[in-house]
Design a protein around this motif. Structure first.
Motif, mmCIF file in Angstrom:
data_model
loop_
_atom_site.group_PDB
_atom_site.id
_atom_site.type_symbol
_atom_site.label_atom_id
_atom_site.label_comp_id
_atom_site.label_asym_id
_atom_site.label_seq_id
_atom_site.Cartn_x
_atom_site.Cartn_y
_atom_site.Cartn_z
ATOM 1 N N ALA A 194 -17.418 48.356 -24.097
ATOM 2 C CA ALA A 194 -16.713 47.351 -24.899
ATOM 3 C C ALA A 194 -17.287 45.965 -24.631
ATOM 4 N N PHE A 195 -17.191 45.110 -25.650
ATOM 5 C CA PHE A 195 -17.605 43.714 -25.532
ATOM 6 C C PHE A 195 -16.559 42.832 -26.198
ATOM 7 N N GLU A 196 -16.228 41.713 -25.542
ATOM 8 C CA GLU A 196 -15.253 40.766 -26.081
ATOM 9 C C GLU A 196 -15.782 39.348 -25.915
ATOM 10 N N TYR A 197 -15.631 38.544 -26.966
ATOM 11 C CA TYR A 197 -16.017 37.137 -26.922
ATOM 12 C C TYR A 197 -14.775 36.301 -27.172
ATOM 13 N N GLN A 198 -14.432 35.460 -26.200
ATOM 14 C CA GLN A 198 -13.185 34.686 -26.251
ATOM 15 C C GLN A 198 -13.490 33.197 -26.236
ATOM 16 N N THR A 199 -12.768 32.456 -27.049
ATOM 17 C CA THR A 199 -12.849 30.998 -27.030
ATOM 18 C C THR A 199 -11.456 30.438 -26.756
ATOM 19 N N GLY A 200 -11.422 29.224 -26.215
ATOM 20 C CA GLY A 200 -10.135 28.594 -25.888
ATOM 21 C C GLY A 200 -10.067 28.235 -24.425
ATOM 22 N N ASP A 201 -8.879 28.306 -23.874
ATOM 23 C CA ASP A 201 -8.659 27.858 -22.499
ATOM 24 C C ASP A 201 -9.117 28.899 -21.475
ATOM 25 N N ALA A 202 -9.641 28.404 -20.366
ATOM 26 C CA ALA A 202 -9.945 29.215 -19.191
ATOM 27 C C ALA A 202 -9.512 28.420 -17.962
ATOM 28 N N PHE A 203 -9.283 29.115 -16.853
ATOM 29 C CA PHE A 203 -8.891 28.422 -15.624
ATOM 30 C C PHE A 203 -9.959 28.633 -14.566
ATOM 31 N N SER A 204 -9.953 27.748 -13.587
ATOM 32 C CA SER A 204 -10.866 27.870 -12.463
ATOM 33 C C SER A 204 -10.226 27.215 -11.243
ATOM 34 N N MET A 205 -10.836 27.432 -10.087
ATOM 35 C CA MET A 205 -10.326 26.883 -8.838
ATOM 36 C C MET A 205 -11.493 26.289 -8.062
ATOM 37 N N PRO A 221 -2.650 21.017 -7.604
ATOM 38 C CA PRO A 221 -2.889 21.809 -6.391
ATOM 39 C C PRO A 221 -2.622 23.295 -6.648
ATOM 40 N N ASP A 222 -3.504 24.139 -6.131
ATOM 41 C CA ASP A 222 -3.366 25.581 -6.315
ATOM 42 C C ASP A 222 -2.591 26.158 -5.136
ATOM 43 N N ASP A 223 -1.375 26.624 -5.393
ATOM 44 C CA ASP A 223 -0.523 27.119 -4.305
ATOM 45 C C ASP A 223 -0.906 28.515 -3.824
ATOM 46 N N ALA A 224 -1.943 29.122 -4.418
ATOM 47 C CA ALA A 224 -2.411 30.418 -3.939
ATOM 48 C C ALA A 224 -3.570 30.290 -2.956
ATOM 49 N N PHE A 225 -4.187 29.091 -2.895
ATOM 50 C CA PHE A 225 -5.347 28.861 -2.037
ATOM 51 C C PHE A 225 -5.157 27.544 -1.292
ATOM 52 N N ASP A 226 -5.399 27.558 -0.001
ATOM 53 C CA ASP A 226 -5.241 26.353 0.817
ATOM 54 C C ASP A 226 -6.298 25.313 0.457
ATOM 55 N N ASP A 227 -5.864 24.062 0.316
ATOM 56 C CA ASP A 227 -6.769 22.924 0.119
ATOM 57 C C ASP A 227 -7.677 23.096 -1.095
ATOM 58 N N ARG A 228 -7.159 23.707 -2.141
ATOM 59 C CA ARG A 228 -7.920 23.864 -3.373
ATOM 60 C C ARG A 228 -7.067 23.390 -4.541
ATOM 61 N N VAL A 229 -7.738 23.063 -5.659
ATOM 62 C CA VAL A 229 -7.026 22.702 -6.881
ATOM 63 C C VAL A 229 -7.359 23.718 -7.967
ATOM 64 N N ALA A 230 -6.406 23.960 -8.854
ATOM 65 C CA ALA A 230 -6.630 24.771 -10.044
ATOM 66 C C ALA A 230 -6.783 23.833 -11.226
#
Length: 284
Positions: A194-205, A221-230
């Motif tokens: 399968a192949f999918e092409y998506q446009t729009g929002d994505a997140f990163s840390m 601030p990313d509450d799942a990772f210490d001293d990181r931002v989402a």
């Protein structure tokens, strides 16, 4: 190894109850369950190597499909699904998902090579250990399924999603086009590509970085990772999936999938993610 949170234990308990009730379910109700183990190479969807973390995870789900025939050409399926994922290294990524879905399918005539046209919509409640990821998600789409040969079928789909989260970053929306091929190699063995092409929002840390703050649509601030931002940004995402399924008994199967995710975001933000899952599937 961390013990899954209470939400995940609740999911497992409810799934067990639903499976027990399946024994008395009417014939038009189909119950499906799964349990598996997987590996995620980049759980935070990070770009920089110093911010990339991998983890094993464990998943379980149960779904009940109620099929309502509407004449000879149309059917409507109502689905309720409960799913839980428990991450080995990052407990705040562990989650539970309760989903409701409605799908309508139309096959103009009963011929083997006649395409089936379908449309669907769903709503889900997501509960994470991470507060900024907790929220609700709405999805919808339409697809056509076509038997190309007696062994190979093809599917084309367009879909979209909107997610409303307790945090700013995970308020996301997007749309995608997807295609897949399914090959029944033997009566009990099938493969998927399968192949999918998506446009729009994505997140990163990432670690805090002025360049990231300048290109992000939202950051916190990313509450799942210490001293990181989402952070959230506009991106183009390519997803390639390969899988194999072996039905070793009438109601039981082993399933394996490998998924490669490549994200090309604004401001030169790029990252890759590899997810592998092996699971046991059951139909009651």
């Amino acid at each position: 190894m961390k013990v899954p949170g209470r939400r995940i234990l609740l999911v497992i308990g409810l799934a067990s109850l639903m499976c027990e009730s399946a024994l008395a379910a009417p014939a038009r109700v189909r119950i499906n369950g799964s349990a598996g183990i997987g590996y995620d190479s980049n759980v935070g969807a990070a770009q920089a190597n110093d911010d990339k973390f991998d983890s094993a995870f464990y998943s379980a789900s149960v779904a009940a499909d109620y099929v309502v025939p509407v004449g000879q050409q149309v059917s409507v399926t109502l689905r309720g699904q409960l799913q839980g994922d428990a991450y080995d290294r990052f407990d705040d990524l562990s989650n539970a998902r309760l989903l409701g879905l409605v799908r309508a399918a139309w096959k103009p005539n009963p011929g083997f090579f006649t395409p089936t046209f379908s449309g669907w919509t769903s709503i889900a409640r997501l509960e994470y250990g991470s507060e900024i990821r907790t929220g609700s998600e709405f999805r919808g789409g339409a697809f056509v399924s076509q038997q190309l040969t007696t062994a190979i079928s093809m599917r084309l789909e367009g879909k979209g999603f909107h997610r409303k989260a307790d945090g700013r970053v995970f308020d996301m929306s997007g749309q995608s086009l997807a295609t897949s091929l399914n090959w029944s190699m033997a009566p009990a063995v099938s493969t998927l590509l399968a192949f999918e092409y998506q446009t729009g929002d994505a997140f990163s840390m990432s670690s805090e970085n002025p360049r990231i703050a300048a290109i992000a649509d939202a950051i916190e601030p990313d509450d799942a990772f210490d001293d990181r931002v989402a952070y959230r940004l506009d991106a183009r995402t390519r997803i390639v999936t390969a899988g194999a399924n072996w039905r070793f008994a009438p109601d039981w199967a082993l399933d394996a999938q490998l998924q490669s995710i490549s994200v090309d975001g604004d401001g030169g933000n790029q990252y890759d993610r590899l997810i592998a899952v092996v699971g046991l599937l059951a139909r009651f």
